[in-house]
Design an enzyme around this catalytic site. Structure first.
Site, PDB file in Angstrom:
ATOM      1  N   HIS A  14       0.860  -1.201   0.000  1.00  0.00           N
ATOM      2  CA  HIS A  14       0.000   0.000   0.000  1.00  0.00           C
ATOM      3  C   HIS A  14       0.887   1.239   0.000  1.00  0.00           C
ATOM      4  CE1 HIS A  14      -3.739   2.261   1.541  1.00  0.00           C
ATOM      5  NE2 HIS A  14      -2.803   3.172   1.334  1.00  0.00           N
ATOM      6  N   HIS A  16       1.362   5.432  -1.818  1.00  0.00           N
ATOM      7  CA  HIS A  16       0.928   6.545  -2.686  1.00  0.00           C
ATOM      8  C   HIS A  16       2.161   7.085  -3.385  1.00  0.00           C
ATOM      9  CE1 HIS A  16      -3.069   6.740  -0.794  1.00  0.00           C
ATOM     10  NE2 HIS A  16      -2.413   6.266   0.249  1.00  0.00           N
ATOM     11  N   LYS A 100      -9.652  -0.562  -5.354  1.00  0.00           N
ATOM     12  CA  LYS A 100      -9.647   0.113  -4.055  1.00  0.00           C
ATOM     13  C   LYS A 100     -10.982   0.786  -3.804  1.00  0.00           C
ATOM     14  CE  LYS A 100      -8.010   2.077  -0.325  1.00  0.00           C
ATOM     15  NZ  LYS A 100      -6.776   2.686   0.102  1.00  0.00           N
ATOM     16  N   HIS A 137     -10.414   1.210   2.307  1.00  0.00           N
ATOM     17  CA  HIS A 137     -10.165   2.238   3.318  1.00  0.00           C
ATOM     18  C   HIS A 137     -11.336   2.130   4.287  1.00  0.00           C
ATOM     19  CE1 HIS A 137      -8.539   6.207   4.747  1.00  0.00           C
ATOM     20  NE2 HIS A 137      -9.706   6.136   5.361  1.00  0.00           N
ATOM     21  N   HIS A 175      -4.245  -0.370   6.169  1.00  0.00           N
ATOM     22  CA  HIS A 175      -3.720   0.476   7.253  1.00  0.00           C
ATOM     23  C   HIS A 175      -4.592   0.442   8.504  1.00  0.00           C
ATOM     24  CE1 HIS A 175      -6.578   3.125   5.301  1.00  0.00           C
ATOM     25  NE2 HIS A 175      -5.755   3.525   4.364  1.00  0.00           N
ATOM     26  N   ASP A 248       1.578   2.757   3.527  1.00  0.00           N
ATOM     27  CA  ASP A 248       0.713   3.929   3.349  1.00  0.00           C
ATOM     28  C   ASP A 248       1.546   5.210   3.303  1.00  0.00           C
ATOM     29  OD1 ASP A 248      -1.591   5.355   2.871  1.00  0.00           O
ATOM     30  OD2 ASP A 248      -2.174   5.481   4.982  1.00  0.00           O
TER      31      ASP A 248
HETATM   32  C1  NCD Z   1      -3.496   9.271   2.007  1.00  0.00           C
HETATM   33  C2  NCD Z   1      -3.119  10.291   0.946  1.00  0.00           C
HETATM   34  O1  NCD Z   1      -2.603  11.360   1.284  1.00  0.00           O
HETATM   35  O2  NCD Z   1      -3.314  10.016  -0.243  1.00  0.00           O
HETATM   36  N1  NCD Z   1      -3.429   9.906   3.287  1.00  0.00           N
HETATM   37  C3  NCD Z   1      -3.282   9.292   4.489  1.00  0.00           C
HETATM   38  O3  NCD Z   1      -3.353   9.957   5.512  1.00  0.00           O
HETATM   39  N2  NCD Z   1      -3.050   8.001   4.582  1.00  0.00           N
HETATM   40  C4  NCD Z   1      -4.825   8.696   1.710  1.00  0.00           C
HETATM   41  C5  NCD Z   1      -5.165   7.485   2.534  1.00  0.00           C
HETATM   42  O4  NCD Z   1      -4.573   6.410   2.360  1.00  0.00           O
HETATM   43  O5  NCD Z   1      -6.045   7.598   3.386  1.00  0.00           O
HETATM   44 ZN    ZN Z   2      -3.217   5.176   1.752  1.00  0.00          ZN
END
Ligand code: NCD
Ligand code: ZN
Length: 346
Positions: A14, A16, A100, A137, A175, A248
Site C-alpha cells: 500500500h 501513494h 480500491k 479504506h 492500514h 501507506d
Molecule cells: C493518504 C493520501 O494522502 O493520499 N493519506 C493518508 O493519511 N493516509 C490517503 C489514505 O490512504 O487515506
Molecule cells: Zn493510503
C-alpha cells in the site's frame, strides 16, 4: 545480540506514489527498497479505469532507471459507476492487481469514492468470481461519528455484512489502526487480510499533540490510543499470515501539511523497512519480520515471493529530515527525529 539480519526483499502492499514532480521524488525510495508495490489510485482525477491505470503505470515506468526491477502493481479507484467488465478485463490482462474502495470523502482525493457499498455489489460479485482483491479504506465518513471511532463503526456497520455476503471475495483492510480491526481480521478466515503501517506501530494519538499541534503526525485513519498501538504491534509481530507490510507512505508538501487545514498523510518509504525492524526488535520478534515484510503479502496476492535478499546491519543512524521535490519544495520524512538501530546495506 544480532548484528545483521537478512531477509527476502520486501514488497509494499500500500503506497501513494503520486504523479508529476512528486512521483519523481517518491518513486526512488519505493523502487529501491521494495521489489513490488501496490500503487494507490487516488490521483486527481482518480485512476478509475483500466486505461487510466495503464497510462499511470507507463508514467511510473518511464521514471524508473533502466536497471530497476521494481514492479508497480496497479489498482483502480471504485466509484458508484465502475463498470465490472472494464476492471475484470484489466485484471485478466495483468494491468490491475486489485481495486480500491474509498468511502466517498473518507480521505485525500476521495470525493468521488463509493457513496454506499450496496451500489457496487455487482462489481464486488464479479471481483469475487475472478479472484480480484478488494482493498478497503475502512472508515465511515459520517461527520457525526467521532473520528477515533470511524474504523470500528465501519467494521461493525459495513464490513461485517460485506464479509458475510461475499465470503469468497479477497479483502484487504488497509492500514488498520485499532484492536477491533486486528481482531476482526484475525478471526475472519483466509480471504481477509490487513496491512499495517510503520507509523501506526510507532505513534499513538498523543504524538499529534505533543507540546503543540504536530501536523507531520497526522494521517488517516488517524492514530488511536496506546492500547490500539500495542494491539497492532502484537498483530504485526504475531506471525499470523493475515497481517503484512503496507507503508501507506503518502507524501504531501511541507506547506500543505503545515497549514490551517493540513493534509493527511506521512511519508515513510525511505526508512520504512528500518522502522519495521526497530519495532520487531523491540517486540523481540525479529525472526517474524521476513514473514510480515516479504512472505504473507505475496501469498495473499497469489504471487511468488521475491528471491532477492536484503541485509540490515546494526548501525545507529538518524533518517534525513526531508526530501526535495522541486524548487524549494520539500516533503518531511516520518521518523526523522528518531535514532534507528538498523540500516539497510547498499
Ligand atoms: C493518504 C493520501 O494522502 O493520499 N493519506 C493518508 O493519511 N493516509 C490517503 C489514505 O490512504 O487515506
Ligand atoms: Zn493510503
Amino acid at each position: 545480540m544480532n548484528q545483521s539480519i537478512t531477509l527476502r526483499k520486501p514488497d509494499d502492499w500500500h503506497v501513494h506514489l503520486r504523479d508529476g514532480d512528486m512521483l519523481a521524488m517518491a518513486l526512488p525510495a519505493t523502487a529501491e527498497n521494495f521489489r513490488r508495490a501496490i500503487v494507490m489510485p487516488n490521483l486527481t482525477p482518480a485512476v478509475t479505469t483500466t486505461a487510466l491505470a495503464l497510462a499511470y503505470r507507463e508514467r511510473i515506468q518511464q521514471l524508473l532507471p533502466e536497471n530497476s526491477n521494481f514492479e508497480p502493481l496497479m489498482t483502480c479507484f471504485l466509484t458508484d459507476a465502475t463498470d465490472p467488465d472494464n476492471i475484470a478485463q484489466g485484471f485478466a490482462d495483468g494491468v490491475l492487481a486489485a481495486a480500491k474502495m474509498y468511502p466517498a470523502n473518507s480521505t485525500t482525493n476521495s470525493a468521488t469514492g463509493v457513496s454506499d457499498v450496496s451500489k457496487i455489489y455487482p462489481v464486488l460479485e464479479r471481483m469475487q468470481t475472478i479472484g480480484m482483491p478488494l482493498l478497503i479504506h475502512g472508515e465511515v465518513t459520517d461527520k457525526h461519528v467521532d473520528i477515533f471511532d470511524r474504523e470500528k463503526i465501519f467494521i461493525d456497520n459495513i464490513l461485517t455484512k460485506l464479509r458475510a455476503d461475499l465470503p469468497e471475495l479477497r479483502i484487504v483492510l488497509e492500514h488498520i489502526t485499532t484492536e477491533d480491526a486486528a481482531q476482526f481480521v484475525s478471526g475472519a478466515g483466509a480471504n481477509t487480510a490487513a496491512t499495517i503501517t510503520p507509523h501506526h506501530l510507532i505513534i499513538n494519538r498523543n504524538a499529534m499533540f505533543n507540546g503543540g499541534i504536530r501536523p507531520h503526525m497526522y494521517c488517516l485513519p488517524v492514530a488511536k490510543r496506546e492500547r490500539h498501538r500495542l494491539a497492532l504491534r502484537q498483530a504485526a509481530t504475531s506471525g499470523e499470515t493475515c497481517f503484512f507490510l503496507g507503508t501507506d507512505s503518502a507524501p504531501h508538501l511541507r506547506q500543505e501539511k503545515e497549514s490551517a487545514c493540513g493534509c493527511a498523510g506521512v511519508f515513510s518509504s525511505p526508512v520504512a523497512i528500518e522502522l519495521y525492524a526497530q519495532v520487531f526488535e523491540e517486540e523481540q520478534s525479529l525472526e517474524k519480520l521476513e514473514g510480515f515484510a516479504s512472505i504473507h503479502g505475496p501469498n495473499f496476492y497469489n504471487r511468488p515471493v521475491n528471491e532477492e535478499i536484503i541485509s540490515l546491519v546494526r548501525s545507529p543512524w538518524q533518517p534525513p529530515e526531508s526530501f526535495m521535490v522541486s524548487g524549494n519544495d520539500h516533503v518531511c520524512v516520518f521518523g526523522s527525529g528518531l535514532e534507528l538501530n538498523w540500516r539497510q546495506e547498499e
